[in-house]
Design a protein around this motif. Sequence first.
Motif, PDB file in Angstrom:
ATOM      1  N   HIS A  68       0.123  -1.348 -13.368  1.00 44.72           N
ATOM      2  CA  HIS A  68       1.175  -1.425 -12.353  1.00 44.72           C
ATOM      3  C   HIS A  68       0.608  -1.214 -10.955  1.00 44.72           C
ATOM      4  N   VAL A  69      -0.315  -0.258 -10.816  1.00 44.73           N
ATOM      5  CA  VAL A  69      -0.901   0.031  -9.501  1.00 44.73           C
ATOM      6  C   VAL A  69      -1.685  -1.166  -8.987  1.00 44.73           C
ATOM      7  N   ASP A  70      -2.311  -1.948  -9.891  1.00 42.50           N
ATOM      8  CA  ASP A  70      -3.048  -3.144  -9.485  1.00 42.50           C
ATOM      9  C   ASP A  70      -2.110  -4.199  -8.908  1.00 42.50           C
ATOM     10  N   ILE A  99     -14.619   7.909   4.263  1.00 40.64           N
ATOM     11  CA  ILE A  99     -14.659   9.303   3.800  1.00 40.64           C
ATOM     12  C   ILE A  99     -14.663   9.348   2.280  1.00 40.64           C
ATOM     13  N   MET A 100     -13.870   8.484   1.650  1.00 41.27           N
ATOM     14  CA  MET A 100     -13.853   8.431   0.187  1.00 41.27           C
ATOM     15  C   MET A 100     -15.203   7.969  -0.359  1.00 41.27           C
ATOM     16  N   ASN A 101     -15.853   7.011   0.334  1.00 38.22           N
ATOM     17  CA  ASN A 101     -17.189   6.586  -0.082  1.00 38.22           C
ATOM     18  C   ASN A 101     -18.171   7.752  -0.019  1.00 38.22           C
ATOM     19  N   CYS A 102     -18.059   8.565   1.030  1.00 33.86           N
ATOM     20  CA  CYS A 102     -18.937   9.734   1.167  1.00 33.86           C
ATOM     21  C   CYS A 102     -18.695  10.735   0.038  1.00 33.86           C
ATOM     22  N   PRO A 150      -9.305   8.847  -7.557  1.00 34.51           N
ATOM     23  CA  PRO A 150      -8.239   8.085  -8.223  1.00 34.51           C
ATOM     24  C   PRO A 150      -8.173   6.648  -7.709  1.00 34.51           C
ATOM     25  N   LYS A 151      -7.832   5.739  -8.605  1.00 33.84           N
ATOM     26  CA  LYS A 151      -7.736   4.328  -8.225  1.00 33.84           C
ATOM     27  C   LYS A 151      -6.708   4.126  -7.123  1.00 33.84           C
ATOM     28  N   GLY A 190      -6.982   3.419   0.626  1.00 37.07           N
ATOM     29  CA  GLY A 190      -8.019   3.328   1.651  1.00 37.07           C
ATOM     30  C   GLY A 190      -8.389   1.890   1.972  1.00 37.07           C
ATOM     31  N   ILE A 191      -8.439   1.037   0.945  1.00 39.44           N
ATOM     32  CA  ILE A 191      -8.808  -0.363   1.150  1.00 39.44           C
ATOM     33  C   ILE A 191      -7.741  -1.096   1.953  1.00 39.44           C
ATOM     34  N   PHE A 192      -6.464  -0.938   1.563  1.00 39.34           N
ATOM     35  CA  PHE A 192      -5.462  -1.707   2.306  1.00 39.34           C
ATOM     36  C   PHE A 192      -5.204  -1.106   3.688  1.00 39.34           C
ATOM     37  N   MET A 193      -5.498   0.188   3.903  1.00 37.43           N
ATOM     38  CA  MET A 193      -5.423   0.744   5.258  1.00 37.43           C
ATOM     39  C   MET A 193      -6.462   0.089   6.166  1.00 37.43           C
TER      40      MET A 193
END
Length: 329
Positions: free
Chosen positions: A11-13, A249-252, A263-264, A270-273
């Motif tokens: 669903h999240v995808d 920041i999440m990559n770090c 979490p996915k 973060g990606i869509f931001m």
Amino acid sequence: MSSPGIKPREHVDMMYISIETAIALASVLGNVLVVLAVCVNRALRNTTFSFIVSLAVADIAVGVLVIPLAIIISLGFSTQFYTCLILSCLLLIITQSSILSLLAIAIDRYLRVKIPTRYSLIVTQGRAYVAVCLCWILSFLSGLVPMIGWNNRDAIRNLSSSSEIVCEFTNVIRMDYMVYFNFFGWVVVPLTIMIILYAEIFRVIRQQLNRRAQATCDGERYYRKELKLAKSLALVVFLFLLCWLPIHIMNCIVFFSPEWGMPKFAMYTGIFMSHVNSALNPMVYAFRIKRFRLTLIQIFRRCMLCKPAQPTACPTSTPGLTEKEDVKL
């Protein structure tokens, strides 16, 4: 029933894909209008808007290429390693061009307030075009670094002897490249320079206004216009910082503390931001830059309502606008 080579979507995808599609449409439409406005209005065809058009082209590419590729990669289809690596590098190239265009805009505005009398002699339209080309060349060079070896090819080879892999960004791009090279080198450094430049721009403008712009009305009007435009462009930089910091920041966190996990849903956010930033810039121009807003209204009247464009109310004595008045706010 899922297609061959594609994982069943959660669903999240599906929610992620829906949001990304909406962002892509808004980004393409908004930034096409930016380019069209500059083409239609000669008063916007100056060095600053050359860099703004470069930024708009990068944002159009985000909507047309980056977001569809991000969606495809999120589906986890199987492909050759270097095919997946090329797709991932395209994401890096286009996003890197955005920050270099922002840096070019900051340098341009700095020179405009620091050396106003010599600005038009030093920053010519031809040099602006060269700077735009240089931004894109550097974007290609930095984005293609993983293609020459800084990738996960050796790790994938050790894990599996199969000729195909599940195409995911983190499967082909090394996280030390994303943290040390991409983030610290090509995001933190340019953003730090931009913050310093805009701080100096505001300091110089305030200083000149406090002196009543060397006791001339024209000088005071010039610096007040520059202050308004600098605030608008600084807002663009702030929005870039706000939208792009979460994913970096999440990559770090993933790189320095992999045991924490990510979490996915957080990664997708973060990606869509980072992608929504491309749709925000045209809104800033429309709401903050008066001449740009009036040009968009004229385009809307002509294209959507089929009405003739209304001439802009300008004094008859201004056919030869000086360089300092070519961006009217």
